[in-house]
Write an enzyme that holds these catalytic residues in place. Structure first.
Site, PDB file in Angstrom:
ATOM      1  N   SER A 183       0.701  -1.318   0.076  1.00 17.83           N
ATOM      2  CA  SER A 183      -0.069   0.101   0.056  1.00 17.83           C
ATOM      3  C   SER A 183       0.788   1.200  -0.162  1.00 17.83           C
ATOM      4  O   SER A 183       0.500   2.196  -0.319  1.00 17.83           O
ATOM      5  CB  SER A 183      -0.838  -0.177   1.030  1.00 17.83           C
ATOM      6  N   HIS A 211      -5.683  -3.448  -1.820  1.00 14.23           N
ATOM      7  CA  HIS A 211      -5.454  -2.332  -3.035  1.00 14.23           C
ATOM      8  C   HIS A 211      -5.525  -3.067  -4.266  1.00 14.23           C
ATOM      9  O   HIS A 211      -5.149  -2.284  -5.324  1.00 14.23           O
ATOM     10  CB  HIS A 211      -4.169  -1.739  -2.707  1.00 14.23           C
ATOM     11  N   LYS A 242     -11.790   0.724   0.037  1.00 18.22           N
ATOM     12  CA  LYS A 242     -10.995   1.308  -0.961  1.00 18.22           C
ATOM     13  C   LYS A 242     -11.685   1.540  -2.262  1.00 18.22           C
ATOM     14  O   LYS A 242     -12.720   2.301  -2.448  1.00 18.22           O
ATOM     15  CB  LYS A 242      -9.519   0.636  -1.021  1.00 18.22           C
TER      16      LYS A 242
HETATM   17  C1  LIG Z   1      -6.035  -0.742   3.960  1.00 13.95           C
HETATM   18  C2  LIG Z   1      -5.604  -1.901   4.371  1.00 13.95           C
HETATM   19  C3  LIG Z   1      -6.246  -2.763   5.496  1.00 13.95           C
HETATM   20  C4  LIG Z   1      -7.538  -2.270   6.153  1.00 13.95           C
HETATM   21  O1  LIG Z   1      -8.454  -2.209   5.435  1.00 13.95           O
HETATM   22  P1  LIG Z   1      -9.662  -1.545   6.198  1.00 13.95           P
HETATM   23  O2  LIG Z   1     -10.939  -1.964   5.606  1.00 13.95           O
HETATM   24  O3  LIG Z   1      -9.762  -0.013   5.920  1.00 13.95           O
HETATM   25  O4  LIG Z   1      -9.703  -1.813   7.763  1.00 13.95           O
HETATM   26  C5  LIG Z   1      -5.959  -3.976   5.513  1.00 13.95           C
HETATM   27  N1  LIG Z   1      -4.910  -4.522   4.658  1.00 13.95           N
HETATM   28  C6  LIG Z   1      -4.171  -3.731   3.812  1.00 13.95           C
HETATM   29  C7  LIG Z   1      -3.322  -4.270   2.969  1.00 13.95           C
HETATM   30  C8  LIG Z   1      -4.419  -2.353   3.621  1.00 13.95           C
HETATM   31  O5  LIG Z   1      -4.157  -1.844   2.456  1.00 13.95           O
END
Ligand SMILES: *Cc1c(COP(=O)(O)O)cnc(C)c1O
Length: 394
Positions: A183, A211, A242
């Site tokens: 990320s 992502h 996301k």
């Molecule tokens: C953003 C992210 C999360 C967290 O996701 P949320 O739904 O916002 O809690 C978990 N793992 C990765 C790799 C992320 O980039």
């Protein structure tokens, strides 16, 4: 006056400020569209994870409103007691079909999905093989499991194999876990080779595709689809926060595992179910992606254009092969100053420093999205060029 026993916090905060690592939290007063109102100022949004603009898509908003009317504001129970709504079940079926897996479990967030999955699969007698740059929620999930954690070098299947050979014989079972898209750097894990290595030694496999969903693969079906590894990875973690534009996490994969998680996953058993409104919006998001690749195609067009122009300007955008575009700056103070000046120019792009990224690798992270027009992208590029020159970066 701070109480004596809490004075240490002031010292810690002063140290963070001194190093340029104190996080300034901005307040948003608009939806996460191409232009946002941030701290009262209208700015170009190069910051949110709203890759496809789905957060404000009329179909998501309508679905959420209808569900709110039908189910009320909150389910007021955990999933395993009285909180499993027909919408949750429908979403789980739909997302499993979208991703081409046997089953899926919807939980409160991607963060929670890792806390749910990892400790359910491994414990004290087991070993986890984890990429050096894995997301904090994976790291915390690993710690929570009490399994031995062995870190392998970033995106390095050979190192993973070396470590599996060395450590696996001392433990009951093993789990290899990796981010799909990293990320902060926007590079992707060599999933095919990691799978081969893990399979050779009978190690379970898990990928966090937070992502990758809505971004990679056919029509945004994610990193497993990108590599054509359907039915191979045991567990795929996902998020609806996301590209899908809502909130919630998902654990997708083999039925035997997802069924087991319904018995064991603590966020599923001990924390309230996601609201009907959010769940209905997630359902609409999956349906939209299922119907058309238009938004994903536009995301990639914008990504190619923006990154190409940034490189022409002379910026170092690291190893990224996805819409996540790190603009590498080095010192945290410089990155913070860069972000502040971009904001003055009407561009919202946050700086990221330690501990989110290693020390000395501070950066601005640009999130390209399908929402941005060519004019928007050019506006952003001009601001980067101006600030980059003023600060001697290019
Ligand atoms: C953003 C992210 C999360 C967290 O996701 P949320 O739904 O916002 O809690 C978990 N793992 C990765 C790799 C992320 O980039």
């Amino acid at each position: 006056m701070t109480e004596e026993k809490l004075a240490w916090i002031n010292d810690e905060v002063a140290a963070l400020k001194e190093q340029g690592l104190y996080i300034t939290i901005r307040t948003i007063d608009s939806p996460p569209t191409a232009w946002m109102v941030v701290d009262g100022k209208r700015v170009l949004n190069l910051c949110t994870n709203n890759y496809l603009g789905l957060a404000t898509h009329p179909r998501l908003v309508e679905a959420a409103k209808a569900a709110l009317d039908r189910f009320g504001a909150g389910p007021t129970a955990v999933r395993s007691i009285a909180g499993t709504l027909s919408l949750h079940v429908e979403l789980e079926k739909k997302v499993a079909a979208f991703k081409g897996v046997e089953d899926a479990l919807y939980v409160q967030s991607g963060f929670n999905a890792n806390q749910a999955a990892i400790p359910s699969l491994v414990g004290r007698e087991d070993v986890i093989f984890s990429d050096r740059l894995n997301h904090a929620s994976i790291i915390d999930g690993c710690r929570l499991s009490r399994a031995k954690i062995v870190v392998y070098e970033h995106c390095d299947p050979e190192d993973a194999e070396r470590k599996i050979r060395e450590h696996l014989p001392n433990y009951r079972r093993g789990l290899l876990v990796t981010d799909g898209v990293f990320s902060m750097d926007g590079d992707i894990a060599p999933l095919d080779r990691l799978y081969e290595v893990a399979q050779k030694y009978g190690v379970m496999t898990m990928v966090d595709d937070a992502h990758g969903e809505g971004v990679l693969g056919r029509g945004g079906r994610g990193i497993v689809d990108h590599f054509g590894l359907h039915g191979k990875f045991d567990v795929e973690i996902g998020t609806f926060s996301k590209a899908f534009g809502v909130v919630g996490g998902v654990i997708a994969g083999k039925k035997v595992i997802v069924d087991w998680l319904r018995q064991r996953a603590r966020p599923f058993l001990f924390s309230n179910a996601v609201t009907a409104a959010d769940t209905a919006a997630c359902l609409a998001a999956v349906e939209i992606l299922d119907e058309s690749t238009e938004l994903v195609d536009r995301l990639w067009e914008n990504t190619r254009y923006f990154k190409g122009e940034m490189r022409k300007l002379g910026f170092d955008t690291g190893q990224s092969v996805t819409p996540i575009t790190p603009v590498m700056l080095g010192e945290a103070k410089l990155a913070k100053e860069f972000s502040r000046r971009l904001f003055d120019e009407g561009v919202f792009a946050m700086s990221i420093g330690y501990p989110t990224v290693p020390r000395g690798e501070a950066r601005i992270r640009v999130m390209v999205s399908a929402m941005l027009s060519k004019d928007d992208l050019d506006y952003g590029l001009e601001a980067f060029a101006k600030v980059g020159k003023a600060l001697g970066v290019i």
